[in-house]
Design a protein around this motif. Structure first.
Motif, short mmCIF file in Angstrom:
data_model
loop_
_atom_site.label_atom_id
_atom_site.label_comp_id
_atom_site.label_asym_id
_atom_site.label_seq_id
_atom_site.Cartn_x
_atom_site.Cartn_y
_atom_site.Cartn_z
N ASP A 32 -7.39 6.61 -11.34
CA ASP A 32 -8.19 5.88 -10.37
C ASP A 32 -7.63 5.99 -8.95
OD1 ASP A 32 -9.91 5.02 -12.40
OD2 ASP A 32 -8.71 3.22 -12.79
N VAL A 33 -6.43 6.51 -8.81
CA VAL A 33 -5.80 6.63 -7.49
C VAL A 33 -6.20 7.97 -6.88
CG1 VAL A 33 -3.62 6.63 -6.23
CG2 VAL A 33 -3.84 5.27 -8.33
N GLU A 68 -4.02 5.37 -16.22
CA GLU A 68 -4.51 4.48 -15.18
C GLU A 68 -4.40 5.09 -13.78
OE1 GLU A 68 -3.29 2.22 -18.74
OE2 GLU A 68 -2.33 3.75 -17.50
N PHE A 127 4.26 3.01 -11.77
CA PHE A 127 3.52 2.34 -12.84
C PHE A 127 4.47 1.67 -13.83
CE2 PHE A 127 -0.21 4.58 -11.32
CZ PHE A 127 -1.25 3.72 -11.65
N ASP A 158 -0.76 -0.84 -9.27
CA ASP A 158 -1.94 -1.34 -8.57
C ASP A 158 -1.78 -1.30 -7.06
OD1 ASP A 158 0.04 -3.28 -8.60
OD2 ASP A 158 -1.37 -4.96 -8.86
N ARG A 159 -0.56 -1.03 -6.59
CA ARG A 159 -0.35 -0.92 -5.15
C ARG A 159 -0.55 0.51 -4.64
NH1 ARG A 159 5.38 -3.91 -3.99
NH2 ARG A 159 5.28 -5.54 -5.61
N ARG A 201 0.87 -1.18 0.00
CA ARG A 201 0.00 0.00 0.00
C ARG A 201 0.91 1.23 0.00
NH1 ARG A 201 -5.15 -1.16 0.74
NH2 ARG A 201 -5.71 0.92 1.50
#
Length: 349
Positions: free
Chosen positions: A126-127, A123, A102, A108-109, A89
């Motif tokens: 989304d964060v 992408e 990325f 994704d983390r 995380r």
């Protein structure tokens, strides 16, 4: 100064107090130009000039990289950072770190990032944003169960916020790249911090190869005098002598105009006129600055760059953001300075 106040780029913040509002503003400019910047189209005459030779970059020391955890790392401020286990995380507080994560395959983390109006890759949208230039939501970061924060040094992120995070037990790796070599080393350090050493090694080796290629391609060319305009909304601002982008210009085969004072970005009009740039690159083109406007400035019509049609827009983000797209940035910069330069097609990213 206008409202260009978003956090988008890792920029030194050492100038005297009167320049700090500018640096906050240019933080947006340096990463927002990518959306509207254009490919150089006008070819100007390049005249001989005396300049420092292109910088020679040192390869990232692979022997210092290891993916074992727990990891004991040292950040760019000399602080020892302990990472108990491979982070799952992560919060990125700089745009370059977001791009790097990325690129290393761990986007994704990401559970939080700094606000970025020139967001890349798509992408990352989304964060959620947990920070902006000069402001960090410490409570939000802690509530996300963050196990690693990658922050920006030299006051890009408030030092008090970084210290508070550390006091609350969150590991914070602070990065600041004043030059290309450090930028590559920082990407390697991020790779080690997130357990992606092999990927980081491939990335930095590819970037190094591109810089070497561009430096070799421009080594025997003349070095035209280059004024890289960061902002002209309230005075004229260009690279400081100790700024990351200044080295980029030299590697790309140009002789950069600077303020001559470390950490100072404002350049007096008289200094620009006396320098007589042979190439003017508009990093502020995304904000509507055009070659025609430059030519209409008092006394600027006599400058060599204006007379020769060598005032060119450029994608400022890829040139000045110390992240994975630097390969594209250095190639773009080299062709902007030397329009007739024939570079081999880039290899796979």
């Amino acid at each position: 100064m206008d409202a260009r106040t978003n956090a988008t780029h890792e920029r030194p913040s050492r100038p005297p107090t009167p320049l700090i509002p500018f640096l906050v503003a240019v933080s947006l400019l340096l990463s927002a130009c990518g959306a509207a910047a254009t490919t150089p189209t006008s070819a100007g005459t390049t005249l001989p000039a005396t300049a420092s030779p292109a910088a020679t970059l040192s390869p990232t020391p692979e022997s210092t990289l290891a993916s074992d955890f727990p990891a004991e790392l040292t950040d760019d401020e000399g602080t020892a950072v302990s990472i108990a286990a491979e982070p799952s995380r992560i919060v990125s507080l700089t745009p370059a770190a977001t791009e790097t994560l990325f690129a290393l395959g761990v986007g994704d983390r990401l559970v939080g990032k700094v606000e970025d109006l020139s967001l890349y890759p798509p992408e990352a949208a989304d964060v959620p944003d947990v920070a902006r230039f000069g402001s960090v939501d410490v409570e939000k970061i802690v509530s996300l169960d963050t196990d690693l924060v990658i922050a920006g040094g030299d006051n890009f992120n408030p030092p008090e916020a970084i210290q508070k995070l550390r006091d609350l037990g969150v590991p914070v790796l602070v990065l600041f790249a004043p030059d290309v070599t450090t930028a590559l080393a920082d990407m390697a350090l991020i790779g080690r911090a997130v357990g992606r050493v092999d990927e980081a090694t491939v990335l930095t080796a590819s970037l190094q190869a591109t810089f070497d290629e561009v430096a070799a391609a421009t080594a025997d060319l003349s070095t035209p005098r280059v004024y890289y305009e960061l902002d002209a909304s309230s005075g004229f601002f260009g690279p400081a002598p100790d700024y990351f982008g200044t080295e980029m210009i030299r590697v790309a085969g140009g002789d950069p105009l600077t303020s001559g004072l470390p950490g100072v970005y404002q350049i007096e009009a008289e200094r620009i006129l006396a320098f007589d740039p042979q190439v003017i690159l508009l990093g502020d083109a995304a904000y509507g600055v055009t070659p025609e406007q430059v030519a209409s400035r008092p006394g600027w019509d006599t400058l060599s760059a204006v007379a020769d049609g060598a005032v060119r827009s450029i994608d400022d983000v890829i040139v000045t953001r110390p992240g994975p797209r630097l390969a594209e940035g250095i190639r773009t910069l080299a062709v902007a300075i030397h329009p007739d330069l024939d570079l081999p097609s880039p290899g796979p990213s």
